[in-house]
Design a protein around this motif. Structure first.
Motif, PDB file in Angstrom:
ATOM      1  N   ARG A 182       0.797  -1.225   0.000  1.00  0.00           N
ATOM      2  CA  ARG A 182       0.000   0.000   0.000  1.00  0.00           C
ATOM      3  C   ARG A 182       0.830   1.275   0.000  1.00  0.00           C
ATOM      4  NH1 ARG A 182      -4.340  -1.794   4.643  1.00  0.00           N
ATOM      5  NH2 ARG A 182      -4.380  -3.998   4.089  1.00  0.00           N
ATOM      6  N   TRP A 183       2.152   1.143   0.196  1.00  0.00           N
ATOM      7  CA  TRP A 183       2.880   2.372   0.489  1.00  0.00           C
ATOM      8  C   TRP A 183       2.966   3.322  -0.688  1.00  0.00           C
ATOM      9  CZ3 TRP A 183       7.189   4.820  -1.339  1.00  0.00           C
ATOM     10  CH2 TRP A 183       7.981   4.107  -2.248  1.00  0.00           C
ATOM     11  N   TRP A 228       0.943   4.199  -3.062  1.00  0.00           N
ATOM     12  CA  TRP A 228      -0.228   5.066  -3.158  1.00  0.00           C
ATOM     13  C   TRP A 228      -0.226   6.136  -2.070  1.00  0.00           C
ATOM     14  CZ3 TRP A 228      -4.428   5.659  -6.242  1.00  0.00           C
ATOM     15  CH2 TRP A 228      -5.571   6.234  -5.697  1.00  0.00           C
ATOM     16  N   LEU A 229       0.083   5.724  -0.848  1.00  0.00           N
ATOM     17  CA  LEU A 229       0.104   6.684   0.251  1.00  0.00           C
ATOM     18  C   LEU A 229       1.182   7.736   0.010  1.00  0.00           C
ATOM     19  CD1 LEU A 229      -0.527   4.451   3.390  1.00  0.00           C
ATOM     20  CD2 LEU A 229      -2.083   6.032   2.272  1.00  0.00           C
ATOM     21  N   ALA A 230       2.320   7.300  -0.545  1.00  0.00           N
ATOM     22  CA  ALA A 230       3.396   8.258  -0.825  1.00  0.00           C
ATOM     23  C   ALA A 230       2.937   9.285  -1.855  1.00  0.00           C
ATOM     24  CB  ALA A 230       4.628   7.510  -1.331  1.00  0.00           C
ATOM     25  N   ASN A 243      -0.129  10.181  -2.466  1.00  0.00           N
ATOM     26  CA  ASN A 243      -1.117  11.038  -1.824  1.00  0.00           C
ATOM     27  C   ASN A 243      -0.478  12.073  -0.922  1.00  0.00           C
ATOM     28  OD1 ASN A 243      -4.076  10.667  -2.149  1.00  0.00           O
ATOM     29  ND2 ASN A 243      -3.369   8.553  -2.180  1.00  0.00           N
ATOM     30  N   LEU A 244       0.601  11.671  -0.283  1.00  0.00           N
ATOM     31  CA  LEU A 244       1.322  12.589   0.586  1.00  0.00           C
ATOM     32  C   LEU A 244       1.837  13.771  -0.215  1.00  0.00           C
ATOM     33  CD1 LEU A 244       2.063  11.701   3.614  1.00  0.00           C
ATOM     34  CD2 LEU A 244       4.387  11.953   2.777  1.00  0.00           C
ATOM     35  N   ILE A 302      -5.019  11.796   3.927  1.00  0.00           N
ATOM     36  CA  ILE A 302      -4.289  10.515   3.992  1.00  0.00           C
ATOM     37  C   ILE A 302      -5.125   9.486   4.765  1.00  0.00           C
ATOM     38  CG2 ILE A 302      -2.139   9.394   4.685  1.00  0.00           C
ATOM     39  CD1 ILE A 302      -1.333  11.413   2.810  1.00  0.00           C
ATOM     40  N   GLN A 311      -8.416   2.025   1.339  1.00  0.00           N
ATOM     41  CA  GLN A 311      -7.625   0.842   0.988  1.00  0.00           C
ATOM     42  C   GLN A 311      -8.073  -0.351   1.817  1.00  0.00           C
ATOM     43  OE1 GLN A 311      -3.476   2.002   1.466  1.00  0.00           O
ATOM     44  NE2 GLN A 311      -3.245   2.133  -0.751  1.00  0.00           N
TER      45      GLN A 311
END
Lengths: 432, 432
Positions: A268-269, A271-273, A275-276, B309, B316
């Protein structure tokens, strides 16, 4: 668990369909899963591995040594091997290649050489071929002598001496016609055929549209090289839908529900990156207007509304467009009429909902000018969302990229930053 | 367009598969669509209507008078009529009922009586039945005398005098066995059967799992009442995936790309209204902390990051859970282990990304305390997102509702309002 209970469990597993065993394995936490996996008879390992989901299959393969894997793989036929091969350790795959005869080795190599999303990667080799100059009587005698009659066979493939496809003979025509009839007289010559380099999702759409059960795959000289069956096509449709859903939420791949926390974080990371980064950009846009917010603190409370509604509306538009592209119903040819329509919808929604919000802002903060700014910003951000909701998928499609991946992130990024910029900018110009 | 060109077009249309004609109609703006529709031969209207998407079918039906509709409907068989019936005007449907014989009228009424998402609504009546005491020779003679051999027939249904299902006889067994063999000796008695009240998505999953082409539908006394075919199942899988995607973006139904602006606004307004309410709630949460924002305006710029976030991470998690529920791989039985895992993922992500963001906030605004608040708020909001991402789909499922619908809105609402509350609350306590 007692040894006796294990025996009972083992007996039960032996009676289940391989797909059911795979399903049970998928629903178990890792420890229990491997215990049950050990109970499964070795000669069923291959077919069960085929049925398991990618994530679970990997945990099962990791638990087997090279010898077990080789034994499992040897129970499978070539097209099944091609499905399993990408998950096998390199040395096992090499040993496997050596153990195959020339024809099957060539088939496996060719199946592995086609990209994952093409017909070549999903076709199988369970083809029953006949010549057009024989009678149905002869066909029947031939079929009865076959060692195995492949599943899903609804038609036989008619070829000439050089393996060139002449036509197809549906089983029902064998049944319904006189045994003296020649194959060439009743075969159908306008069957839908595919090429190994065709895209598998296009093939799936053709299966749906023409209600096919099997279809021949031929090369550019119409030489028969394999077939596609409807069960594979169903898997493609399901996987495609799942891939869309996963990519929508920014999950890189299917997750094993009982995978470790660390594996899930990796999945998942990315996508989160992303978004960040987009959230930071939006935050810097707000930072530009800190003076204005300090003077009218109501702006801070109202700005997320403008950004949020814009994002939702843009995603509605892009979902429509992505769907239309996937179904082949729209193309960049329709850009102008789609833009006109979506801009119309956005204008109407902007005036309507912007008006409601402007009124609420006026009632909350007692400033008619603030209400007007709210309404204007909502309308402008919805128009921005509409343009991007139409253009981003169409442009991605034109660039040959999958419009389902990343469109949602991009649109939300634009409507967030854009919404803050429009609202705070208008407020600074008009209210200060 | 010149008359001659119209003739050429008409000629081309006549040669196309009904599914291709429907596809062309779907890709045309309304005026052109109706012009082409008028060119289609009247006796093909029925089959083309069946192939068209719901939205487009409605525009075509709206263009036809009762007589044309009745003529089109009369070309269809009972299960096709059942698909079309919901879109027909009431008077046409009534006239149609009168025109059917007793058996077909009863079949149509029973098909219409089953809810849309059950096997009863998707089954057809093209069943070929035989008795178990006859030989294959007799079966073959019987099949050759049939007026029509139904599409997709891969097996015959074996029934007794009272229509009770005894077993199924795959076509390939007819071909591979001696004509003197009795049906009862080679029929298979463990075929997968469905009941009219079974859910159609469960039936679709069984088709995929057991690689079926057709399957019998029986009532509670095992009396044969119909069959399901793989082409219908493929449509179900595709429609389900599309419905998920549409509901994800808050579109009430499939949209005709060339529908009027007003129709599109209606299709989308409910979702926007809900978003407006949740955005207003979040806005009021911010309103509670206007004093804090006035003192530290940096809070206004940073707060959307925490909320955004959290929303993405929660979606997710819920996407995973919704998928697992749809595949039947998880249930509320797994709640504890899923919660543990997701909380672990959230904690790790929170410390990691929260740390990065805290550092950035410290560098931007030179306040170590602000950086700490940022990190703590991120972590807490990700934990909140994880709990809701797991619980909301599980609870919706337990309440018998579709967890794919509305989950995303709810989670975003909670992580938005929750994120603002946590971040601004912590900041007020610690920094002021």
């Amino acid at each position: 668990v007692h040894k006796q209970n294990l025996n009972i469990l083992q007996h039960k597993l032996d009676q289940l369909h391989p797909a059911d065993v795979a399903y049970i394995l998928e629903s178990l936490p890792l420890d229990d899963r491997l215990m049950v996996w050990d109970l499964v008879k070795a000669e069923r390992d291959g077919e069960i591995l085929l049925e398991a989901s990618d994530a679970v299959r990997q945990t099962l393969i990791a638990d087997m040594d090279s010898e077990e894997l080789l034994a499992a793989a040897e129970q499978l036929n070539t097209d099944e091997l091609a499905d399993l091969a990408p998950d096998l350790p390199k040395d096992v795959l090499q040993d496997l290649m050596y153990s195959l005869d020339t024809q099957n080795r060539e088939r496996l190599q060719s199946a592995l050489s086609y990209p994952e999303d093409t017909v070549g990667a999903i076709m199988d080799f369970d083809i029953v071929t006949i010549r057009d100059d024989i009678t149905l009587e002869v066909v029947l005698r031939y079929l009865r002598r076959l060692p195995k009659f492949p599943d899903h066979t609804d038609k036989l493939f008619v070829i000439n001496r050089d393996d060139i496809l002449q036509g197809v003979l549906p089983l029902k025509r064998i049944i319904l016609n006189d045994p003296e009839t020649a194959v060439g007289d009743i075969m159908s010559t306008d069957a839908v055929v595919f090429h190994p380099e065709d895209m598998s999702d296009q093939a799936a759409m053709a299966f749906e549209r023409y209600d096919l059960v099997t279809a021949p795959v031929v090369d550019n000289n119409r030489k028969l090289v394999g077939r596609i069956t409807v069960d594979t096509v169903m898997d493609i449709i399901r996987e495609e839908a799942e891939a869309d859903m996963l990519s929508w939420a920014g999950l890189r791949e299917e997750e094993d529900f009982f995978a470790s926390i660390w594996k899930s974080v990796q999945n998942r990371w990315a996508w989160l990156a992303i978004n960040l980064v987009t959230a930071l950009v939006a935050s810097r846009v707000i930072g530009l207007f800190e003076d204005s917010i300090e003077k009218i603190v109501a702006l801070a409370a109202l700005m997320p509304i403008v950004a949020g509604i814009g994002g939702n509306s843009g995603n509605q538009t892009s979902t429509m467009i992505v769907r239309g592209l996937a179904l082949g119903q729209i193309s960049s040819y329709h850009m102008k009429s789609l833009l006109q329509k979506e801009l119309g919808v956005a204008l109407l929604n902007g005036l309507l909902w912007g008006g409601v919000l402007g009124l609420i802002a006026y009632m909350l903060y007692g400033s008619a000018a603030l209400g007007m700014v709210m309404m204007a910003a909502m309308t402008l951000n919805l128009l921005l969302a509409a343009v991007n909701g139409v253009m981003i998928p169409l442009v991605m499609n034109k660039l040959g990229r999958d419009p389902a991946v990343g469109t949602s992130v991009l649109i939300t990024a634009i409507t967030d930053s854009g919404g803050f910029l429009i609202f705070l900018g208008l407020a600074t110009i008009i209210l200060l």
